[in-house]
Design an enzyme around this catalytic site. Structure first.
Site, short mmCIF file in Angstrom:
data_model
loop_
_atom_site.label_atom_id
_atom_site.label_comp_id
_atom_site.label_asym_id
_atom_site.label_seq_id
_atom_site.Cartn_x
_atom_site.Cartn_y
_atom_site.Cartn_z
N GLU A 93 0.88 -1.16 0.00
CA GLU A 93 0.00 0.00 0.00
C GLU A 93 0.92 1.22 0.00
OE1 GLU A 93 -2.79 0.15 3.26
OE2 GLU A 93 -3.55 2.08 2.55
N ARG A 328 5.40 -13.15 9.25
CA ARG A 328 6.11 -11.91 8.97
C ARG A 328 7.47 -11.92 9.67
NH1 ARG A 328 2.19 -7.87 8.81
NH2 ARG A 328 3.69 -6.20 9.00
N LYS A 338 4.09 0.79 10.11
CA LYS A 338 4.20 2.05 9.37
C LYS A 338 3.75 3.24 10.21
CE LYS A 338 3.49 0.18 4.83
NZ LYS A 338 2.34 -0.07 3.99
P1 ATP Z 1 1.22 -1.79 7.82
O1 ATP Z 1 0.14 -2.72 8.28
O2 ATP Z 1 2.20 -1.38 8.86
O3 ATP Z 1 0.73 -0.65 6.97
P2 ATP Z 1 1.61 -3.78 5.83
O4 ATP Z 1 2.27 -5.01 6.26
O5 ATP Z 1 0.14 -3.83 5.66
O6 ATP Z 1 2.09 -2.65 6.80
P3 ATP Z 1 1.85 -3.44 3.00
O7 ATP Z 1 2.38 -2.28 2.26
O8 ATP Z 1 0.41 -3.72 2.86
O9 ATP Z 1 2.25 -3.21 4.50
O10 ATP Z 1 2.70 -4.73 2.68
C1 ATP Z 1 2.99 -5.17 1.39
C2 ATP Z 1 3.37 -6.62 1.40
O11 ATP Z 1 4.51 -6.82 2.23
C3 ATP Z 1 2.25 -7.46 1.96
O12 ATP Z 1 2.07 -8.57 1.12
C4 ATP Z 1 2.73 -7.86 3.31
O13 ATP Z 1 2.27 -9.12 3.65
C5 ATP Z 1 4.25 -7.84 3.17
N1 ATP Z 1 4.88 -7.51 4.44
C6 ATP Z 1 4.73 -6.38 5.16
N2 ATP Z 1 5.42 -6.44 6.31
C7 ATP Z 1 6.04 -7.64 6.33
C8 ATP Z 1 6.91 -8.31 7.26
N3 ATP Z 1 7.28 -7.74 8.40
N4 ATP Z 1 7.36 -9.53 6.93
C9 ATP Z 1 7.02 -10.10 5.77
N5 ATP Z 1 6.20 -9.55 4.86
C10 ATP Z 1 5.71 -8.32 5.12
MG MG Z 2 -1.37 -3.72 4.38
#
Ligand code: ATP
Ligand code: MG
Length: 621
Positions: A93, A328, A338
């Site tokens: 995102e 994760r 974030k």
């Molecule tokens: P936040 O919830 O803090 O906004 P998010 O994990 O939803 O972060 P996205 O931008 O939606 O962030 O993530 C993009 C991709 O990266 C998703 O497929 C997510 O599963 C993966 N991802 C994010 N954080 C991690 C992590 N710590 N380990 C592995 N994969 C991750």
């Molecule tokens: Mg997300």
């Protein structure tokens, strides 16, 4: 708590609950095996029959078709079978900068596509207009490419935006309404919450659940036309208010938001929810394996529900994408949420998203991390279903392992003390030489002039040597590395007793590389820089951003765990060749570790170096 990986293959992961408990798996290939559940799913899929075949439900399965771009099923017609054996996607995102956790997902998705002759799509999940911005889009694209991956392959350019599918999402929503699978709910948010039930209690149906398809369609079209206020209605799936899975209790598909979208502008005032837009995006892009983090496990039944309804109504082709979850990555001594990263930037705790203390990929890059070291890290930590805590020492070791062969050697004096030499003669008119890299003679020699005043490290001199101290002290002899043997003849101190200058004499015929050099047996060997040639530099030394291993675990605010000493800046002297290096050039400054010329601030006349990592992990010893 901190563990030191002892070799290139050592992995240290930590599992919770109950604080960080160590579950070290040294010297094993557990990561590979654990990651196999995804590879196994891919192999199963590749082995599935490609000819049309009916399953027990009478569903016909055929090979996926691909029109060269995302498409609805009816647009595919007789298009050829998809040339890609698998399709994965990386779907961030655009509401912040990528962090080390995202690297795991990037390496996994792009890596699998490479391994199985597939494609990995770069897709922005930009369905929430309020938090998203072009700045983040640009940075994310740049970072994925910096990591070494791309979305252009085999004549395809697979860069997509979920917002490009808004019209399709909308059309499918109308089809769902017509088929009785969705309804407009006009309850307030509070009423909806109250009717949702709990984990142990079923929810209750909304009074609007029985609205006719005609009425729902009319209302939904009015919502799209901007005739209703935010919060006045939502579109919900009609599934089961008594489902034990809360995500199936008539989840919201659309909400009204009079917000400007970074790509679609003001074209829409209703926006699809992530859980609805995501399966639709996957299906129209022909994604075969939709890999996501474990917290989406409970969302999978709804993911499948949307896809089944979309396939039934002829919107998308079969076979349908399959969601697979993995754990994760959590890196100790930092935060990756974030919201918290935004807060650290906005409150000035760090200088920006690319502050070298940040776990963001732009931060790690500025700190000196290479794409190769981050990819190596992702390979070493592996992929599993178990919650994963990794010590930063593991990441640091990956950088050492990558830079050892790559980085040129150099000298920096970080805590300078002046040493005056007596007896420098014409023998030293010719510069001393040191290898650019000890294992790569072909990379040449550095030239170091030995002059009568040189900088040495303050810690290399002691007035009264502690036991086992082999460096400089009055009367003792050491070798100036690449130079000659000297004997300390005295020192000067200021009124506070602080040593300000050391004196020594050069021993005759001791020049390194000359026949007489071996006649002196000395135990100490110290580095130095000619005071005439050395260039003044700012050197930034870093520690973990948080002292706490898990800043989120405590009762108090996560910021209480911040490490005030995470950045220390020193005035140092560096070799001229290092000073002249271009930004992002990396060096091993002998005895001090690996350093990078800062991408933003470094200039030949005013060099700035960041320490990427020390030579050895000395924490916790
Ligand atoms: P936040 O919830 O803090 O906004 P998010 O994990 O939803 O972060 P996205 O931008 O939606 O962030 O993530 C993009 C991709 O990266 C998703 O497929 C997510 O599963 C993966 N991802 C994010 N954080 C991690 C992590 N710590 N380990 C592995 N994969 C991750
Ligand atoms: Mg997300």
């Amino acid at each position: 708590m901190t563990q030191t990986p002892s070799s290139a293959n050592t992995r240290r992961t930590h599992t919770r609950p109950g604080g960080l408990t160590t579950a070290a798996a040294p010297e094993s290939n557990e990561g590979l095996i654990a990651g196999n559940f995804i590879r196994q799913a891919i192999v199963d899929c590749l082995n599935a029959p490609s000819e049309p075949e009916q399953d027990s439900h009478g569903t016909t399965t055929i090979r996926r078709r691909w029109a060269g771009r995302p498409a609805l099923a009816h647009e595919l017609g007789e298009t050829a079978a998809d040339p890609a054996r698998i399709r994965t996607r990386f779907p961030p995102e655009p509401n912040g900068y990528l962090h080390i956790g995202h690297a795991k997902s990037i390496c996994l998705n792009f890596g699998l596509a490479l391994d199985y002759n597939g494609r990995c799509h770069m897709r922005f999940d930009d369905t929430n207009p309020v938090k998203e911005d072009q700045e983040y889009v640009d940075s994310i694209l740049d970072t994925v490419q910096w990591l070494g991956f791309g979305w252009d392959s085999a004549g395809e350019s697979n860069l997509y935006y979920a917002s490009d599918y808004f019209e399709w999402c909308y059309q499918l929503a109308e089809a769902l309404i017509e088929a009785g699978h969705a309804y407009v709910d006009s309850q307030t948010a509070e009423q909806m919450r109250a009717h949702r039930g709990t984990l142990t209690e079923a929810g209750t149906d909304s009074p609007d659940r029985q609205r006719s398809a005609t009425e729902n369609l009319e209302l939904f079209r009015e919502m799209r036309a901007g005739r209703h206020a935010e919060g006045s209605h939502v579109l919900r799936a009609r599934i089961d208010m008594a489902s034990p899975n809360m995500n199936l209790r008539d989840p919201v598909l659309y909400r009204i938001r009079f917000a400007h979208h970074h790509r679609t502008g003001d074209a829409w005032c209703i926006y699809p929810m992530y859980d609805y837009a995501h399966p639709v995006s996957d299906a129209v892009e022909n994604i075969t394996h939709s890999l996501c983090t474990l917290e989406f496990e409970d969302h999978r039944p709804f993911y499948d529900w949307v896809l089944e309804r979309a396939a039934e109504s002829g919107f998308v082709q079969r076979p349908l994408p399959r969601q697979i979850e993995f754990a994760r990555l959590n890196l100790a001594h930092t935060v990756t949420s974030k919201r918290k990263l935004h807060e650290l930037v906005n409150t000035g705790v760090v200088s920006g998203w690319d502050d070298p203390r940040m776990p963001t990929l732009v931060g790690l890059r500025r700190r000196g991390y290479t794409p190769e070291s981050i990819r190596l890290f992702c390979e070493r930590i592996g992929v599993s279903k178990a919650h994963q805590w990794v010590e930063p020492a593991v990441l640091e070791q990956c950088l050492r392992d990558d830079l050892d062969a790559k980085a040129d050697r150099g000298i920096a004096v970080l805590d300078p003390l002046l040493l005056e030499l007596e007896g420098i003669d014409s023998l030293y008119d010719a510069p001393c030489t040191a290898p650019v890299h000890p294992h790569h003679p072909e990379r040449g020699q550095r030239l170091l002039h030995l002059t009568n005043a040189v900088w040495i490290e303050r810690e290399d001199f002691a007035i009264e040597p502690p036991k086992g101290f082999f460096r400089l002290f009055p009367g003792n002899r050491v070798r100036l590395r690449y130079g000659c043997v000297i004997e300390c003849t005295g020192y000067e101190a200021d009124a506070q007793g602080q040593v300000i200058k050391v004196r020594a004499r050069v021993l005759p015929d001791s020049r390194s590389g000359t026949p007489g050099a071996d006649q002196y047996k000395v135990k100490g060997n110290i580095h130095w820089l000619s005071a005439r040639d050395a260039v003044a530099a700012e050197v930034r030394l870093y520690e973990h951003l948080f002292k706490a291993a898990d800043p989120d675990s405590g009762e108090g605010d996560y910021k209480d765990g911040l490490n005030p000493e995470a950045l220390r800046s020193v005035r140092a002297w560096v070799e001229p060749s290092a000073a002249q290096a271009s930004p992002e050039a990396r060096f091993q400054f002998e005895r001090h570790g690996y350093f990078v010329a800062d991408r933003r601030d470094h200039q030949a006349l005013a060099p700035v170096f960041n320490r990427c990592v020390t030579l050895k992990d000395s924490r916790g010893r």
